[in-house]
Motif scaffolding. Structure first.
Motif, PDB file in Angstrom:
ATOM      1  N   SER A 422       1.011  -1.126  -0.015  1.00  0.00           N
ATOM      2  CA  SER A 422      -0.110  -0.093  -0.080  1.00  0.00           C
ATOM      3  C   SER A 422       0.910   1.457   0.109  1.00  0.00           C
ATOM      4  O   SER A 422       0.474   2.362  -0.366  1.00  0.00           O
ATOM      5  N   GLY A 423       2.131   1.423   0.543  1.00  0.00           N
ATOM      6  CA  GLY A 423       2.950   2.091   0.681  1.00  0.00           C
ATOM      7  C   GLY A 423       2.610   2.865   2.133  1.00  0.00           C
ATOM      8  O   GLY A 423       1.724   2.451   2.690  1.00  0.00           O
ATOM      9  N   GLU A 424       3.334   3.476   2.904  1.00  0.00           N
ATOM     10  CA  GLU A 424       3.227   3.844   4.084  1.00  0.00           C
ATOM     11  C   GLU A 424       2.446   5.234   4.251  1.00  0.00           C
ATOM     12  O   GLU A 424       2.538   5.987   3.727  1.00  0.00           O
ATOM     13  N   TYR A 425       1.538   5.067   5.328  1.00  0.00           N
ATOM     14  CA  TYR A 425       0.860   6.106   5.466  1.00  0.00           C
ATOM     15  C   TYR A 425       1.282   6.740   7.021  1.00  0.00           C
ATOM     16  O   TYR A 425       1.304   5.923   7.905  1.00  0.00           O
ATOM     17  N   ASP A 426       1.497   7.988   6.858  1.00  0.00           N
ATOM     18  CA  ASP A 426       2.189   8.656   8.058  1.00  0.00           C
ATOM     19  C   ASP A 426       0.905   8.961   9.096  1.00  0.00           C
ATOM     20  O   ASP A 426      -0.024   9.822   8.994  1.00  0.00           O
ATOM     21  N   LEU A 427       1.285   8.318  10.290  1.00  0.00           N
ATOM     22  CA  LEU A 427       0.417   8.544  11.361  1.00  0.00           C
ATOM     23  C   LEU A 427       0.770   9.390  12.319  1.00  0.00           C
ATOM     24  O   LEU A 427       0.061   9.710  13.541  1.00  0.00           O
ATOM     25  N   SER A 428       1.844  10.027  12.260  1.00  0.00           N
ATOM     26  CA  SER A 428       2.350  10.713  13.448  1.00  0.00           C
ATOM     27  C   SER A 428       1.839  12.030  13.675  1.00  0.00           C
ATOM     28  O   SER A 428       1.805  12.691  14.885  1.00  0.00           O
ATOM     29  N   GLY A 429       1.078  12.448  12.757  1.00  0.00           N
ATOM     30  CA  GLY A 429       0.234  13.842  13.242  1.00  0.00           C
ATOM     31  C   GLY A 429      -1.194  13.491  13.945  1.00  0.00           C
ATOM     32  O   GLY A 429      -1.698  14.360  14.308  1.00  0.00           O
ATOM     33  N   LEU A 430      -1.452  12.182  14.299  1.00  0.00           N
ATOM     34  CA  LEU A 430      -2.766  11.916  14.914  1.00  0.00           C
ATOM     35  C   LEU A 430      -2.212  11.626  16.342  1.00  0.00           C
ATOM     36  O   LEU A 430      -1.284  10.958  16.601  1.00  0.00           O
ATOM     37  N   SER A 431      -3.178  11.585  17.105  1.00  0.00           N
ATOM     38  CA  SER A 431      -3.151  11.279  18.649  1.00  0.00           C
ATOM     39  C   SER A 431      -4.185  10.850  19.236  1.00  0.00           C
ATOM     40  O   SER A 431      -5.489  10.924  18.657  1.00  0.00           O
ATOM     41  N   GLY A 432      -4.200  10.243  20.442  1.00  0.00           N
ATOM     42  CA  GLY A 432      -5.364   9.510  21.238  1.00  0.00           C
ATOM     43  C   GLY A 432      -5.552   8.206  20.663  1.00  0.00           C
ATOM     44  O   GLY A 432      -4.786   7.615  19.777  1.00  0.00           O
ATOM     45  N   GLU A 433      -6.702   7.519  20.995  1.00  0.00           N
ATOM     46  CA  GLU A 433      -7.001   6.315  20.758  1.00  0.00           C
ATOM     47  C   GLU A 433      -7.954   6.178  19.818  1.00  0.00           C
ATOM     48  O   GLU A 433      -8.681   6.989  19.667  1.00  0.00           O
ATOM     49  N   GLY A 434      -7.832   5.324  18.683  1.00  0.00           N
ATOM     50  CA  GLY A 434      -8.799   5.216  17.624  1.00  0.00           C
ATOM     51  C   GLY A 434      -8.667   3.827  16.710  1.00  0.00           C
ATOM     52  O   GLY A 434      -8.267   3.096  17.539  1.00  0.00           O
ATOM     53  N   VAL A 435      -9.067   3.901  15.520  1.00  0.00           N
ATOM     54  CA  VAL A 435      -9.190   2.876  14.868  1.00  0.00           C
ATOM     55  C   VAL A 435      -8.648   3.051  13.497  1.00  0.00           C
ATOM     56  O   VAL A 435      -8.849   4.481  12.837  1.00  0.00           O
ATOM     57  N   ILE A 436      -8.130   2.121  12.835  1.00  0.00           N
ATOM     58  CA  ILE A 436      -8.109   1.999  11.348  1.00  0.00           C
ATOM     59  C   ILE A 436      -9.195   0.745  10.689  1.00  0.00           C
ATOM     60  O   ILE A 436      -9.161  -0.213  11.234  1.00  0.00           O
ATOM     61  N   ILE A 437      -9.880   1.326   9.567  1.00  0.00           N
ATOM     62  CA  ILE A 437     -11.028   0.593   9.238  1.00  0.00           C
ATOM     63  C   ILE A 437     -10.620   0.322   7.778  1.00  0.00           C
ATOM     64  O   ILE A 437     -10.567   1.072   6.904  1.00  0.00           O
ATOM     65  N   PHE A 438     -10.948  -1.390   7.566  1.00  0.00           N
ATOM     66  CA  PHE A 438     -10.894  -1.581   6.073  1.00  0.00           C
ATOM     67  C   PHE A 438     -12.245  -1.825   5.729  1.00  0.00           C
ATOM     68  O   PHE A 438     -12.977  -2.916   6.284  1.00  0.00           O
ATOM     69  N   ALA A 439     -12.877  -0.930   4.952  1.00  0.00           N
ATOM     70  CA  ALA A 439     -14.440  -1.194   4.879  1.00  0.00           C
ATOM     71  C   ALA A 439     -14.613  -1.809   3.364  1.00  0.00           C
ATOM     72  O   ALA A 439     -14.199  -1.207   2.581  1.00  0.00           O
ATOM     73  N   TYR A 440     -15.334  -2.733   3.488  1.00  0.00           N
ATOM     74  CA  TYR A 440     -15.697  -3.452   1.927  1.00  0.00           C
ATOM     75  C   TYR A 440     -17.272  -3.204   1.856  1.00  0.00           C
ATOM     76  O   TYR A 440     -18.064  -3.340   2.643  1.00  0.00           O
ATOM     77  N   THR A 441     -17.570  -2.543   0.715  1.00  0.00           N
ATOM     78  CA  THR A 441     -18.955  -2.531   0.570  1.00  0.00           C
ATOM     79  C   THR A 441     -19.354  -2.918  -1.110  1.00  0.00           C
ATOM     80  O   THR A 441     -18.484  -2.416  -1.988  1.00  0.00           O
ATOM     81  N   GLY A 442     -20.037  -3.782  -1.170  1.00  0.00           N
ATOM     82  CA  GLY A 442     -20.381  -4.595  -2.503  1.00  0.00           C
ATOM     83  C   GLY A 442     -21.661  -4.978  -2.637  1.00  0.00           C
ATOM     84  O   GLY A 442     -22.413  -4.917  -1.543  1.00  0.00           O
ATOM     85  N   SER A 443     -22.129  -5.425  -3.598  1.00  0.00           N
ATOM     86  CA  SER A 443     -23.410  -5.981  -3.889  1.00  0.00           C
ATOM     87  C   SER A 443     -23.530  -7.209  -4.864  1.00  0.00           C
ATOM     88  O   SER A 443     -22.873  -6.928  -6.050  1.00  0.00           O
ATOM     89  N   PRO A 444     -24.213  -8.145  -4.684  1.00  0.00           N
ATOM     90  CA  PRO A 444     -24.255  -9.313  -5.616  1.00  0.00           C
ATOM     91  C   PRO A 444     -24.492  -8.707  -7.038  1.00  0.00           C
ATOM     92  O   PRO A 444     -24.398  -9.338  -8.136  1.00  0.00           O
ATOM     93  N   THR A 445     -25.403  -7.642  -7.169  1.00  0.00           N
ATOM     94  CA  THR A 445     -26.060  -7.361  -8.324  1.00  0.00           C
ATOM     95  C   THR A 445     -24.903  -6.185  -8.958  1.00  0.00           C
ATOM     96  O   THR A 445     -25.014  -5.493 -10.065  1.00  0.00           O
ATOM     97  N   GLY A 446     -24.161  -5.499  -8.109  1.00  0.00           N
ATOM     98  CA  GLY A 446     -23.267  -4.653  -8.381  1.00  0.00           C
ATOM     99  C   GLY A 446     -21.675  -4.966  -8.262  1.00  0.00           C
ATOM    100  O   GLY A 446     -21.270  -5.747  -8.903  1.00  0.00           O
ATOM    101  N   VAL A 447     -21.052  -4.145  -7.523  1.00  0.00           N
ATOM    102  CA  VAL A 447     -19.708  -4.593  -7.538  1.00  0.00           C
ATOM    103  C   VAL A 447     -19.351  -5.675  -6.544  1.00  0.00           C
ATOM    104  O   VAL A 447     -19.919  -5.950  -5.589  1.00  0.00           O
TER     105      VAL A 447
END
Lengths: 651, 925
Positions: A422-447
């Protein structure tokens, strides 16, 4: 004669001809009778059989009509039992049980659960085998020992029959804990053990492994353990073990070459209805994590290798099905595990979130690998959120779409691509507790594009232990200068001496010396073609001067292939270690495995990669017998190979 | 042959002087009944002119020039008779009564009788078209069909698919494999005894372009058939035991109508082979109306509802144990022999045709046809249960040998085979009891049927004309549209509760769109369910041109075929390639043919035929695994964008010398045929590894070239007025001419490891199978027959024929001939062993004697006859009629692991059934 008269005469003649009665059997058949042994009189109890065997201590051969009977408590209908039927002497509180060994599959069609069967011992054998009393026929095993095994299939119907009694299911004998089983359980009888659960170490595992029958550990509240043995042929083999506690109904058995100890006890279920773990776990209180229970990662390398295939429940991460019921799940291909999501053939449109808790204060960078398959549109988005806690309500969270910051696999419209960084994403500007989300959205009749995610990395630059390098985890180190050639002509510069160092099978025609294509413009071994068999490309003899202790074999490889490569390192000419490369896109360290496999693909993107075979647990290779085999390279059949190899060394 | 005579006549006609003008007349009578015969053909060989006898048997030729003429009288059921007439100035030559002999040797023997036996083998390609040729007037074809055909000899070694059969313009070849189901009109011998046309090889036909194996055309107009009543009863020990046949034909009545009905039944409670039965009925109705001299309309309906059981091919081991009549497909139930394999079909055909004589030189024949009905084959199916067949390899003594069991155990197994019919036959009781054990669950065993339910509509139009310059032109157009519904259904739950629609081996559902718990009951469909739509249009044109002593016939065809599959089930392994319409596959085919006939003189002729033509692949060939998916060889992972699905091609030539002397008739022919881009497919298990039969699938070979080269000799001599000697010989070499491409289409391949929901094309990568120079297994490649017949003037006859069959080969399994044969064991076997292992088995050459005799009687108006044929009088049971290698042993690893498996999975054979008789009594008035 006029027409009418003629016609009449013809009709009469036709009737006469057809009235010649002839009955060809039509298709109406009445039901045959139930086959059962009304006329077989039982003249020996199981107790008497045990006494007889115990009296001699030997395997008995019966020449007279001795007929025993018992109630069937095992079933091969799910495939967990194989070519055996366990019978006990009573429906309740049995005192004796034996195994009737028969060389036939699908025995449940003949001897269903709860049926009473009779066995005419005439011409059969009875005796102990590995601790269990078995009825069958003797055979001589590889070690020359006479043992009781299965009766030949043609004998079954004349020796084992159902009685005419109705099916009546035996009442399992109940035990409150495992030590009670050890104290008074009777082998080859049906028992129920209460208050047990699978040990912590088993959680997330399936009932069995893909190619292996396994023992899964059950524990009770007192900490006693007992093995539940599950066949990989069982229909439930790939189901995940339940996490709760409760009772389990099993056929009690054991495996022993001598006396039976509690540690050799084995339990067999007939099917998963026998497992009734509907209570919360005891001891560790392992219920589902509550919000805030998740560890927030500042340093993470997740390659999913520790999860069972099809797992969709990850203790460390949250796996949400927002729409539909599909989730990300662990999938394996070519020996590599990853998570995957697809709307292909889903019953409805779907949205699945794979959520990684992150300690943004300390984490500095984030990357992953992705792969796509059957691409017909984008379906993957990557978000971060600093106001969401796993287990909470995601609708209230602020999601920041950072998809465009990554290089994500795309455009593989047919079949599957390869994992891309993916290449690196810089997280150094963020702080606190949180999440990273991989979101898949699709449909059998679409994508419906399939996405695969692997090697999720969160890097904390301040943590010295948090440097996963390029490949993450194990990375091979280049061989040292003083490494020893693994075989004569190991760098393929002198082809004739290489050929001279092979065993009598020589080398396959599709493997040749290729000049100018090796490391630094040297020569290489080039495998180019489509093997018709799972071929030994070549096998080398052990050269002079091998080290007596060693830690690894290293070599370089470049190119691509539709199947992978398997390597043998020989102990002697008939015993060897197998190393399967699996899917290779970059340098890798390979461990030995049980058998030769060619699953996986190789694509080094035109670069040389370094492959290291880890020998750290191996000390018995053939390093001295120079007329014996040492190393063999094997390829899979019916797949295209275009691979270069160079510089095979051992050190 | 008609054409040949016609041709000769035309040639001669051109050389005859036109000097005088004379009338020739005569009356034709039956020599036994002395009754005048209506509607016989009288042909003046030299002029080609032909007339028909009228109701009092009278015929005449007018304006005959001076010269010597041969009149040939032919007609259905009569021996051809010739009479020489000299015309030298008389104004009227009255020949008086001309007697012709009813030809009893053919009465009741007809076309179908012998092919019935061959039908037993119809699951393979060994079905013969030889039976079709029995009514041919060519001595070679007649003998090859009647004598050699009984022993699976095929003229020129061609598969049945190359023979085209038409009923009133409707092509009867099936779309799935282009073969003809002779059973569709089985028993209707009074209708099919004399086809309107029968060509052999690539001879030109008046009705169609044809293929390599000739054209047979039936015209069902009652006015063409024998008038009156005919009753026959036959008694035989072949597939069936008894036959009754009754026919009534009004003939063409004064009011212009002609009506004919025919009924037949053939049956056997048990045939020669153990546990086989036969029950076939047949009916025919023909209604013809001659509207006027120009127009005739004909309606006909025919069908043959048939149920019969088939028999198993067995390994030599099993024949040695159980004898040559052993059949594994039955077992005892209810005290009766019940077969699992029952074929049942009824596919009636209706046609309406219009015959229009536009002028004396032009005719238009237009017909429409409709055929529908089911063809079903039953077999046991099972779910999570063991193969119940006694032939299952683990039941054989050789299996116990292979696993090194002690001799005592092997003896026990042999004892069981020979003494326990619960072991050596199907154990129905055990099968039912397994179902009882399942209780409310899905049955372990069911009897299921594979059904093809076809509907075919057909239109054809054929125009004939003769131009002023004497060129005979024929053009035809034909369109046929078939919808075939193919599915498997449960016929009998065998005491079970229900069945399931799930594949336990692959653990997949056959139809993911339905409730996965669907219970399948008797009459319900399961496993596969799809339609095939097939359209075919043909354009055919032919011209016959006279060129001095030559007669040249040129023909051409253009054909369009279009096929698609429409699946009703969404198979879990092929989600997007199983349900709904497939792509439409279409093929354009063309062909050209030529015949050149040269008359050296009136008795010696030379004939050259040549043809090049292409033929669209059949439905079976287009969709290798149609039950599961609609993939073709052009669309799988390995030949993506490939173009292998192409029409087959045939290049064929033959050259003949024909002698027609008064007492001697002979023909010598040399032929060469090359088939290109052919397909072959069969189903089976393959062991790629250690003998665990890990794959079931279709073995599919494409791009096959085959070469057929050989010579035929037919000879007949009239030694005296009563004794006829005949001899035929056919010597050929039929081989694979290249190393074609092998692929296996199997559901075992279909799941993509990477993603269980995604599917590949379910086929192996193409491999070369090294079949070149292997012999084609299609019956004996050499056949010889020598016969003599005595025909007494008192209306009885006796004849004997010696037949010798040679060069018959076992069908080689293609997978074994790929490089996969080596497995991991390349170094473990000597080259000699492997060569020997792969060598093609040649069956022994065998001699068979046939005898026939009979007598006809006349009792006033009634005419009756009795005839008997005894085939294989010496009861030679060593003749292997065909066989195939089992596919189970895929490579040498299996043999390395279990050398004895070579016996366990030995080839399976069919043997000739030994002495057989056919006694026929008929009665006519």
């Amino acid at each position: 004669m006029n027409t009418i008269k003629n016609l009449k005469l013809t009709l009469i003649a036709v009737l006469v001809l057809f009235s010649i009665n002839s009955c060809v059997k039509d298709d109406d058949w009445s039901l045959p009778p139930v086959q059962c042994a009304d006329d077989w009189t039982t003249n020996m109890t199981l107790e008497e059989l045990f006494a007889m065997v115990d009296a001699t201590g030997e395997i008995l051969t019966f020449e007279e009509e001795k007929i025993i009977e018992g109630y069937v408590v095992s079933s091969d209908s799910t495939g967990n039992f194989f070519k055996t039927v366990s019978i006990q002497n009573s429906l309740t509180n049995p005192t004796h049980g034996i195994q009737v060994e028969m060389d036939r599959t699908n025995l449940f069609n003949n001897f269903p659960l709860g049926s009473k069967i009779k066995v005419n011992l005439k011409g059969l054998n009875a005796g102990y085998d590995r601790g269990m009393l078995k009825v069958g026929e003797t055979y001589v095993d590889g070690g020359g020992n006479v043992r009781v095994g299965r009766m030949a299939e043609f004998k079954i119907d004349n020796h084992v029959v159902r009685s005419c009694d109705m099916i009546e299911n035996p009442i399992p004998v109940e035990f409150d804990n495992i030590s009670e089983v050890f104290a008074s359980g009777v082998f080859n009888t049906l028992i129920t053990i209460h208050n047990v659960q699978f040990a912590d170490s088993q959680l997330g595992l399936n009932y069995a492994e893909t190619n292996q029958t396994v023992d899964r550990i059950l524990e009770d509240e007192q900490g006693n353990t007992i093995k539940l043995r599950n066949s990989n042929f069982a229909s439930f083999a790939d189901e995940q073990l339940p996490e709760g506690s409760g009772s389990i109904t099993v056929v009690l058995s054991a495996y022993s070459s001598g006396s039976i100890t509690p540690s050799t006890y084995q339990l067999y279920i007939r099917d998963t209805n026998d497992v009734n773990f509907d209570q919360p776990r005891f001891g560790d209180g392992g219920t589902d994590p509550e919000p805030g229970d998740y560890e927030q990662f500042a340093c993470l390398f997740e390659n999913f290798e520790s999860y069972a295939v099809d797992t969709d429940n990850f203790n460390k991460y949250e796996n949400l099905a927002l729409t539909g019921d599909r989730k990300w799940r662990v999938t394996e291909f070519g020996g590599n595990k990853y998570i995957q999501a697809t709307a292909y053939n889903a019953s409805s449109s779907m949205s699945a979130y794979f959520i990684v808790p992150v300690d943004f204060t300390n984490a500095d960078a984030f990357s992953f690998k992705s792969n796509d398959g059957h691409y017909n549109g984008d379906a993957l988005k990557v978000y971060y959120s600093t106001n969401y806690t796993p287990g909470g309500n995601i609708d209230n969270a602020t999601l920041v779409d950072i998809t465009s910051s990554f290089n994500i696999a795309t455009g593989t419209t047919s079949g599957y691509g390869t994992f891309v960084d993916s290449g690196e994403y810089d997280l150094s500007g963020l702080s606190g507790e949180g999440v990273i989300i991989f979101a898949y959205t699709g449909s059998p009749t679409g994508v419906t594009t399939t996405y695969q995610i692997d090697d999720i990395k969160i890097i904390d630059n301040d943590d010295a232990n948090c440097d996963f390098g390029n490949g993450g985890g194990d990375d091979p180190t280049p061989p040292s200068e003083d490494a020893t050639p693994l075989f004569v002509g190991h760098d393929f510069e002198d082809w004739n001496s290489f050929i001279g160092g092979l065993n009598s099978f020589g080398i396959k025609s599709y493997a040749n010396q290729s000049t100018g294509t090796g490391i630094d413009g040297s020569s290489s071994l080039h495998i180019l073609g489509t093997p018709a068999g799972n071929d030994y490309v070549f096998t080398t003899l052990a050269p002079e001067g091998l080290p007596s202790t060693y830690s690894k074999v290293s070599f370089y490889m470049k190119g691509n292939s539709e199947k992978s490569v398997s390597l043998n390192l020989y102990i002697d000419d008939s015993n060897y270690y197998k190393f399967n490369l699996g899917t290779i896109t970059s340098s890798a360290v390979i461990q030995d495995s049980g058998n030769n496999q060619y699953a996986g693909t190789i694509n080094t993107n035109g670069e040389w990669v370094l492959i290291e075979l880890d020998l750290s647990n191996i000390s018995d290779l053939n390093v001295s017998n120079t007329s014996g085999n040492l190393f063999a390279l094997k390829v899979g059949k019916d797949a295209n190979y275009d691979l270069h190899f160079d510089n095979f060394v051992i050190e | 042959m008609n054409k040949l005579l016609l041709t000769m006549a035309i040639l001669i006609f051109t050389t005859v002087n036109l000097l005088g003008q004379t009338k020739i007349s005569g009356i034709v009578k039956d020599d036994s009944t002395e009754k005048e015969i209506y509607n016989l053909n009288v042909l003046m060989l030299e002029t080609g002119e032909s007339v028909r006898t009228d109701r009092i048997g009278y015929f005449q030729f007018v304006d005959v020039a001076e010269g010597t003429y041969t009149l040939q009288i032919t007609g259905i059921g009569y021996q051809p008779t010739e009479r020489i007439v000299e015309v030298d100035g008389n104004t009227h030559i009255d020949l008086g009564d001309l007697f012709v002999t009813y030809n009893p040797a053919n009465v009741g023997m007809g076309i179908i009788t012998l092919t019935d036996d061959e039908l037993e083998a119809d699951e393979t390609s060994s079905q013969s078209s030889a039976g079709l040729l029995q009514s041919s007037r060519d001595i070679f074809n007649r003998t090859a069909a009647f004598e050699l055909g009984a022993y699976w000899f095929k003229v020129r070694g061609y598969d049945n698919k190359y023979s085209d059969v038409f009923f009133d313009g409707v092509r009867m070849n099936k779309i799935n494999n282009d073969r003809v189901n002779f059973g569709n009109w089985g028993g209707l011998n009074d209708v099919t005894r004399w086809p309107a046309e029968q060509t052999t090889g690539i001879d030109p036909s008046d009705y169609a372009f044809g293929s390599a194996g000739g054209v047979t055309y039936f015209d069902t107009r009652p006015s063409r058939m024998r008038k009156g009543t005919s009753l026959a009863y036959s008694f035989t020990n072949r597939s069936y035991n008894q036959r009754v046949l009754a026919t009534y034909n009004t003939g063409l009545m004064d009011n212009g109508w002609a009506i004919m009905g025919s009924f037949a039944r053939r049956w056997a409670e048990e045939g020669v082979i153990d546990g086989t039965f036969y029950d076939s009925w047949a009916y025919f109705l023909g209604i013809e109306k001659k509207i006027n001299n120009r127009h005739t309309i004909n309606f006909s309906a025919l069908g043959s509802p048939t149920r019969r059981s088939t028999n198993s091919p067995n390994t030599q081991e099993v024949y040695d144990l159980m004898g040559k009549d052993y059949n594994a497909y039955w077992g005892w139930q209810d005290g009766e022999k019940r077969s699992e394999r029952i074929r049942e079909f009824h596919q009636p055909l209706f046609t309406i045709s219009h015959h229009w004589d536009i002028s004396n030189n032009s005719k238009l024949l237009t017909s429409v046809g409709f055929q529908f009905g089911k063809d079903s084959r039953s077999r046991l199916d099972w779910y999570r249960a063991n193969n119940p067949s006694p032939l299952y390899y683990r039941n054989l003594p050789s299996y116990y040998q292979a696993i090194d069991a002690p001799q005592s155990k092997i003896d026990e197994v042999i004892y069981l085979w020979q003494n326990d019919q619960n072991y050596s036959q199907l154990d129905w009781d055990a099968i039912y009891n397994a179902n009882y054990s399942r209780g409310e669950g899905g049955a372990a065993y069911v009897v299921a049927a594979d059904v093809a339910d076809d509907q075919t509509i057909s239109f054809s139009s054929l125009f004939n004309t003769r131009t002023k310059s004497g060129i005979k032109l024929t053009t035809g157009v034909r369109y046929q549209n078939t919808k075939s519904h193919l599915y498997r259904e449960v016929l009998d739950l065998l005491g079970g509760n229900h069945f399931v629609n799930h594949n336990s081996f692959q653990n997949v559902y056959y139809n993911v769109d339905e409730d996965q718990g669907r219970k399948v009951y008797e009459g319900d469909k399961y496993q596969y369910n799809y339609d095939i739509s097939h359209q075919r249009a043909d354009l055919f044109a032919q011209a016959e041109i006279e060129l001095n002593k030559f007669l040249l016939t040129l023909g051409g065809k253009l054909a369009y075929t279009s096929v698609y599959r429409d699946g009703h089930y969404r198979h879990e392994q092929y989600l997007d390639r199983s349900k709904g319409k497939s792509k439409t596959y279409d093929f354009w085919d063309f062909g050209g043919k030529m015949q050149l006939l040269y008359e050296l003189n009136a008795r010696n002729f030379f004939q050259l035929n040549t043809m090049y033509s292409t033929f669209a692949p059949t439905v079976d060939e287009i969709f290798p695994n149609a039950r599961s998916n609609d993939y073709t060889i052009d669309e799988n992972n390995f030949t993506q964008g490939g173009n292998d699905l192409v029409s087959s091609k045939i290049w064929s030539s033959d050259i003949s010398y024909i002698l027609r002397a008064p007492r001697v008739k002979a023909r010598v022919t040399g032929f060469y045929t090359k088939f290109m881009d052919e397909y072959e497919k069969n189903f089976g298990y393959i062991d790629e590894g250690q003998g665990t039969a890990n794959l079931f699938g279709a073995e599919y070979v494409h791009g096959i070239d085959k070469e057929f080269i050989g010579g035929e000799l037919g000879f007949e001599a009239q030694l005296s007025t009563t004794i006829t000697l005949s001899a035929v010989a056919s010597v050929g070499q039929y081989i694979y001419a290249n190393n074609p491409t092998y692929q296996r289409f199997s559901d075992s391949y279909s799941i993509n490891e990477q993603d269980l929901t995604s599917i590949t094309a379910g086929a192996t990568a193409p491999m070369t199978t090294y079949l070149k120079n292997y012999k084609i297994a299609n019956g004996p490649q050499q056949g010889f027959s020598l016969g003599i017949q005595y025909r007494d003037p008192k209306f009885w006859w006796i004849g004997a024929t010696g037949n010798y069959m040679a060069a018959n080969y076992l069908d080689p399994a293609p997978y074994r001939r790929t490089s996969a044969i080596w497995g991991q064991s390349a170094g473990l076997f000597t080259e000699e062993f492997v060569r020997d292992y792969l060598a093609q088995e040649k069956f022994s050459d065998e001699f068979m004697l046939n005898i026939n005799f009979g007598k006809t009687f006349r009792m006033g108006k009634y005419f009756m006859g009795i005839s008997a044929n005894i085939n294989n009088v010496l009861d030679n049971r060593d003749y292997v009629t065909g066989g195939f290698e089992q596919t189970r042993i895929g490579n040498l690893d299996v043999l390395n692991d279990r050398p004895g498996y070579q016996q366990v999975f030995a080839p399976r054979y069919w043997y000739d059934r030994g002495r057989s008789y056919f006694i026929n009594v008929f009665f006519r008035f």
